[in-house]
Design a protein around this motif. Structure first.
Motif, PDB file in Angstrom:
ATOM      1  N   ALA A 163       0.826  -1.210   0.000  1.00  0.00           N
ATOM      2  CA  ALA A 163       0.000   0.000   0.000  1.00  0.00           C
ATOM      3  C   ALA A 163       0.859   1.257   0.000  1.00  0.00           C
ATOM      4  CB  ALA A 163      -0.929  -0.010   1.211  1.00  0.00           C
ATOM      5  N   LEU A 164       1.992   1.226   0.692  1.00  0.00           N
ATOM      6  CA  LEU A 164       2.868   2.400   0.730  1.00  0.00           C
ATOM      7  C   LEU A 164       3.440   2.719  -0.645  1.00  0.00           C
ATOM      8  CD1 LEU A 164       4.791   1.801   4.083  1.00  0.00           C
ATOM      9  CD2 LEU A 164       3.191   3.660   3.590  1.00  0.00           C
ATOM     10  N   VAL A 165       3.643   1.705  -1.466  1.00  0.00           N
ATOM     11  CA  VAL A 165       4.189   1.933  -2.803  1.00  0.00           C
ATOM     12  C   VAL A 165       3.196   2.706  -3.682  1.00  0.00           C
ATOM     13  CG1 VAL A 165       5.069   0.764  -4.865  1.00  0.00           C
ATOM     14  CG2 VAL A 165       5.631  -0.118  -2.613  1.00  0.00           C
ATOM     15  N   LYS A 166       1.923   2.700  -3.299  1.00  0.00           N
ATOM     16  CA  LYS A 166       0.893   3.388  -4.075  1.00  0.00           C
ATOM     17  C   LYS A 166       0.630   4.801  -3.559  1.00  0.00           C
ATOM     18  CE  LYS A 166      -1.318   1.665  -6.830  1.00  0.00           C
ATOM     19  NZ  LYS A 166      -1.152   1.605  -8.300  1.00  0.00           N
ATOM     20  N   GLY A 192       6.414  13.900   3.243  1.00  0.00           N
ATOM     21  CA  GLY A 192       5.042  13.455   3.055  1.00  0.00           C
ATOM     22  C   GLY A 192       4.058  14.339   3.794  1.00  0.00           C
ATOM     23  N   GLY A 193       2.986  14.675   3.139  1.00  0.00           N
ATOM     24  CA  GLY A 193       1.947  15.480   3.756  1.00  0.00           C
ATOM     25  C   GLY A 193       0.684  15.400   2.922  1.00  0.00           C
ATOM     26  N   SER A 210      -5.682  10.310   1.386  1.00  0.00           N
ATOM     27  CA  SER A 210      -5.245  10.438  -0.007  1.00  0.00           C
ATOM     28  C   SER A 210      -4.834   9.106  -0.614  1.00  0.00           C
ATOM     29  CB  SER A 210      -4.075  11.425  -0.100  1.00  0.00           C
ATOM     30  OG  SER A 210      -2.972  10.966   0.676  1.00  0.00           O
ATOM     31  N   ASN A 211      -4.584   8.096   0.214  1.00  0.00           N
ATOM     32  CA  ASN A 211      -4.193   6.780  -0.289  1.00  0.00           C
ATOM     33  C   ASN A 211      -5.168   5.734   0.243  1.00  0.00           C
ATOM     34  OD1 ASN A 211      -3.021   4.379  -1.062  1.00  0.00           O
ATOM     35  ND2 ASN A 211      -0.959   4.928  -0.441  1.00  0.00           N
ATOM     36  N   PRO A 212      -6.176   5.359  -0.544  1.00  0.00           N
ATOM     37  CA  PRO A 212      -7.144   4.361  -0.060  1.00  0.00           C
ATOM     38  C   PRO A 212      -6.525   2.999   0.199  1.00  0.00           C
ATOM     39  CG  PRO A 212      -7.456   4.789  -2.416  1.00  0.00           C
ATOM     40  CD  PRO A 212      -6.475   5.815  -1.910  1.00  0.00           C
ATOM     41  N   TYR A 213      -5.395   2.716  -0.447  1.00  0.00           N
ATOM     42  CA  TYR A 213      -4.742   1.426  -0.224  1.00  0.00           C
ATOM     43  C   TYR A 213      -4.189   1.328   1.196  1.00  0.00           C
ATOM     44  CZ  TYR A 213      -4.998   1.259  -5.313  1.00  0.00           C
ATOM     45  OH  TYR A 213      -5.445   1.274  -6.609  1.00  0.00           O
TER      46      TYR A 213
END
Length: 351
Positions: A205-208, A289-290, A295-298
């Motif tokens: 998920a972090l990669v997305k 990161g902010g 912002s990332n549903p994964y």
């Protein structure tokens, strides 16, 4: 006659300057024409120099090396001049990307660290010499590719930080407990479960993650810089140690209060899962990161997956039988959550 720049090019060049990327114009046009266009696009700024091919003919390499950082426009150049400019920037320690479409651009495009050819109007020889071919012949696409590359690199760092941090926590917990003469804090099947459900989906998920708002305002990294240099390795180690400390505290406390190794292992496992959940979200704060939590549903999905997994680990009878865990009380859940939040917050303050 006027050949206006494409829409968005001036803004793209401004983004390059903010990102620490120096944009230089090399053209065969007359110096007056090149100067006017360069000023319109923001390439030629106050203090910048304009050199011609005639200047380069009489200039030794030592003089060119001295001037190359301040020269922003080269006019009336030949293919040999373009290759010479690329080599001068490389001697200065720069990573050179050269764009071109004509046959005379091919030598410099090939010699650059990153050769960029135009896919629509570019010569076949230049396309063959290039590292990348632009399908739309648009300079804006190059800047978008830089942002995408920086985002991919930042996300790889986040995933590696997450994976190494959580695994260092597991190793620290096990090694410290054994050295202290305590029973084994986690069974092999529990460790395997922790790695399968706590590491895989969150790291993917972090990669997305979407681009950070400030990613194009960061200076370029050094090509030969160590991936783990500086604060990155310290952050991984600090976070891993504190995850392990949280699990050790919960294991020792439960073992002292109840005398049950199974209950102590269950609480330690819950603490590690909770610690990994907090670690998942603090990894998104690195590298500027902010993006916001939604912002990332994964990542949100991975967080929900971790919570559901925690519930199944201790509340589902078949899973408890497989993992040799016991049900947790409300106070156990609260203690595991508070411990994970405390150790996670402390690690953030220290690193």
């Amino acid at each position: 006659m006027l050949d206006p720049p494409r829409p968005g090019v001036r803004q793209a060049i401004a983004r390059c300057h903010a990102a620490g990327i120096k944009v230089v114009m090399i053209t065969g046009d007359h110096p007056a024409t090149a100067t006017a266009i360069a000023r319109e696009l923001g390439i030629l700024t106050p203090g910048g120099m304009v050199l011609t091919g005639r200047d380069l003919e009489t200039m030794p390499d030592e003089e060119l090396d001295r001037l190359v950082p301040v020269v922003q426009v080269y006019a009336r150049t030949s293919p040999q001049h373009k290759s010479r400019i690329v080599r001068a920037w490389q001697r200065a320690g720069g990573v050179v990307a050269m764009t071109g479409d004509g046959l005379n651009d091919a030598p410099a495009v090939k010699e650059a660290d990153i050769g960029l050819a135009m896919g629509q109007n570019g010569a076949d020889v230049t396309k063959d010499a290039a590292s990348l071919v632009l399908a739309d012949d648009n300079f804006v696409t190059i800047v978008d590719a830089v942002e995408e590359g920086r985002t991919i690199y930042a996300n790889i760092r986040k995933a590696i930080r997450y994976l190494l941090g959580t695994n260092i926590g597991d190793v620290f917990l096990t090694a410290t407990a054994v050295l202290a003469g305590l029973p084994l804090p986690l069974l092999p099947v529990q460790l395997l479960w922790l790695n399968l459900v706590g590491d895989s989906l969150p790291a993917l998920a972090l990669v997305k993650d979407p681009p950070s708002p400030g990613i194009m305002r960061q200076p370029p990294r050094q090509v030969r810089s160590d991936f783990f240099a500086g604060e990155f390795s310290r952050q991984i180690l600090t976070r891993g140690v504190f995850i392990g400390l949280g699990g050790l505290f919960l294991f020792a406390l439960k073992l002292y209060l109840t005398g049950s190794v199974a209950a102590a292992r269950s609480l330690a496992l819950a603490g590690l899962l909770a610690g990994q959940l907090f670690h998942l979200f603090d990894c998104r704060l690195m590298d500027g990161g902010g993006q916001g939590y939604f912002s990332n549903p994964y990542v949100l999905g991975a967080g929900v997956w971790t919570v559901v997994t925690m519930w199944l680990t201790f509340m589902s009878r078949p899973v408890r039988g497989l993992l040799h865990t016991v049900p947790l009380t409300g106070s156990d859940w609260l203690l595991a959550t508070v411990t994970a939040a405390t150790t996670g917050g402390t690690a953030l303050l220290l690193g």
